[in-house]
Design an enzyme around this catalytic site. Structure first.
Site, PDB file in Angstrom:
ATOM      1  N   ASN A  95       1.097  -1.153   0.090  1.00 33.27           N
ATOM      2  CA  ASN A  95       0.106   0.001  -0.005  1.00 33.27           C
ATOM      3  C   ASN A  95       0.937   1.291  -0.178  1.00 33.27           C
ATOM      4  OD1 ASN A  95      -1.565   2.480   0.987  1.00 33.27           O
ATOM      5  ND2 ASN A  95      -2.999   0.831   1.719  1.00 33.27           N
TER       6      ASN A  95
ATOM      7  N   GLU B 243      -3.751   1.968  -3.108  1.00 29.43           N
ATOM      8  CA  GLU B 243      -4.134   3.586  -2.671  1.00 29.43           C
ATOM      9  C   GLU B 243      -3.104   4.387  -3.623  1.00 29.43           C
ATOM     10  OE1 GLU B 243      -5.325   5.460   1.454  1.00 29.43           O
ATOM     11  OE2 GLU B 243      -4.026   3.732   1.738  1.00 29.43           O
TER      12      GLU B 243
ATOM     13  N   ASP C  42      -4.271  -4.853   0.392  1.00 27.15           N
ATOM     14  CA  ASP C  42      -4.721  -4.125   1.821  1.00 27.15           C
ATOM     15  C   ASP C  42      -6.014  -4.798   2.073  1.00 27.15           C
ATOM     16  OD1 ASP C  42      -5.189  -2.827   3.987  1.00 27.15           O
ATOM     17  OD2 ASP C  42      -4.646  -0.787   3.047  1.00 27.15           O
TER      18      ASP C  42
ATOM     19  N   ASN D 282      -7.465  -4.502   4.898  1.00 28.63           N
ATOM     20  CA  ASN D 282      -8.166  -3.757   5.990  1.00 28.63           C
ATOM     21  C   ASN D 282      -8.874  -4.755   6.725  1.00 28.63           C
ATOM     22  OD1 ASN D 282      -7.765  -0.758   6.086  1.00 28.63           O
ATOM     23  ND2 ASN D 282      -8.695  -0.795   3.892  1.00 28.63           N
TER      24      ASN D 282
ATOM     25  N   ASP E 111      -2.028  -6.425   5.614  1.00 34.23           N
ATOM     26  CA  ASP E 111      -1.751  -6.689   4.128  1.00 34.23           C
ATOM     27  C   ASP E 111      -1.560  -8.105   4.058  1.00 34.23           C
ATOM     28  OD1 ASP E 111      -1.206  -3.736   3.031  1.00 34.23           O
ATOM     29  OD2 ASP E 111      -0.621  -3.744   5.054  1.00 34.23           O
TER      30      ASP E 111
ATOM     31  N   ASP F  64       2.560   4.658   5.226  1.00 37.05           N
ATOM     32  CA  ASP F  64       2.265   4.089   6.632  1.00 37.05           C
ATOM     33  C   ASP F  64       2.182   2.467   6.599  1.00 37.05           C
ATOM     34  OD1 ASP F  64       0.131   4.259   5.019  1.00 37.05           O
ATOM     35  OD2 ASP F  64      -1.211   5.410   6.694  1.00 37.05           O
ATOM     36  N   HIS F  65       2.485   1.994   5.407  1.00 40.60           N
ATOM     37  CA  HIS F  65       2.574   0.377   5.333  1.00 40.60           C
ATOM     38  C   HIS F  65       3.847   0.006   4.911  1.00 40.60           C
ATOM     39  CE1 HIS F  65      -1.861  -0.500   5.018  1.00 40.60           C
ATOM     40  NE2 HIS F  65      -1.873   0.665   4.813  1.00 40.60           N
TER      41      HIS F  65
END
Length: 273
Positions: A7, A34, A147, A149, A218, A247-248
């Site tokens: 991501n 993203e 990802d 989520n 992930d 942030d991943h």
């Protein structure tokens, strides 16, 4: 063959990070999520300059997925998740790469929950599970990477009690993920690391990265015909610590061309430090 999911949290803003990681890790196939860019703003030339062909399904400001392959472009087999003609969010892309069918997904976040966004997440999960069943029925080697989520278990989050009402960890979401895996999919990282968190996400807030207050969001799910070829899996944690990082961090697997005779390796030291 190394397949990764990353991501990128804005493909143009994080392009230096992406190119550096591609040069260092040398994955054979990459699923990006993203993108936060429309199709015409995808940095295809820079990615080709790094030695990768690409297909992408962009969306202005939000969402967006892409599949990269070292060398020739991936052979696109599907754009968009079936099951809802009115869903125009760019969250799913599928391609064939070196004999493996690669599905790249960015599952909805779903917050705030309950609410319309959470309902959309649950519907999306249902559609995804139905499509995954169709793919499995073909008998083809498939990896569904992205990802999700979804925080599958308590092991996958630094403080489970703080996430009980979050759409990433609500019982309905975890149960949907559990049912999906129970259909015969192998959660590759968890299969090789049954007792280690292997976080893939650390928030920008509250020094989450410095405290290792992470989440495992992930995932790479392998079909029964591909799972026996799994020989290694891990997370490139170091990437999260780079300047202007997502942030991943990238999650990855390695598969052999044929089913190995020996037991899988859990990780590579150079990739998880």
């Amino acid at each position: 063959m190394r397949i990764a999911s990353f991501n990128i949290n804005g493909v143009n803003g994080r392009l230096p990070v992406l190119l550096r990681w591609l040069a260092e890790a040398e994955p054979d196939a990459v699923c990006l999520q993203e993108l936060k860019a429309p199709d015409e703003k995808f940095p295809a030339d820079a990615i080709r300059g790094a030695g990768y062909g690409a297909i992408w399904h962009g969306q202005k400001s939000w969402n967006g997925v892409a599949i990269l392959a070292r060398g020739p472009d991936p052979l696109e087999t599907r754009r968009g998740l079936p099951g809802d003609e009115d869903d125009h969010q760019s969250r799913y892309l599928e391609a064939a790469i070196r004999g493996v069918l690669v599905g790249c997904l960015y599952l909805p976040n779903g917050n705030p929950a309950p609410g319309p966004k959470f309902d959309y997440k649950l519907r999306w999960l249902e559609r995804f599970a139905a499509h995954a069943a169709d793919l499995m029925a073909t008998g083809a080697p498939v990896v569904l990477a992205g990802d999700y989520n979804v925080i599958p278990t308590d092991l996958d989050v630094y403080k489970p009690e703080r996430w009980v009402d979050d759409a990433l960890f609500r019982p309905e979401v975890r149960e949907a993920y559990r049912r999906l895996v129970a259909e015969g999919w192998t959660d590759a990282i968890r299969a090789l690391h049954p007792d280690e968190p292997n976080y893939t996400f650390w928030d920008y807030l509250r020094n989450a990265w410095g405290r290792d207050a992470g989440l495992r969001l992930d995932h790479l799910l392998l079909s029964p015909s591909l799972a026996p070829r799994l020989v290694a899996a891990g997370v490139d944690r170091r990437v999260r610590g780079w300047e202007k990082a997502s942030d991943h961090a990238p999650a990855w697997i390695e598969i052999t061309d044929a089913e190995p005779a020996s037991r899988p390796r859990r990780t590579r030291r150079r990739s998880t430090e």
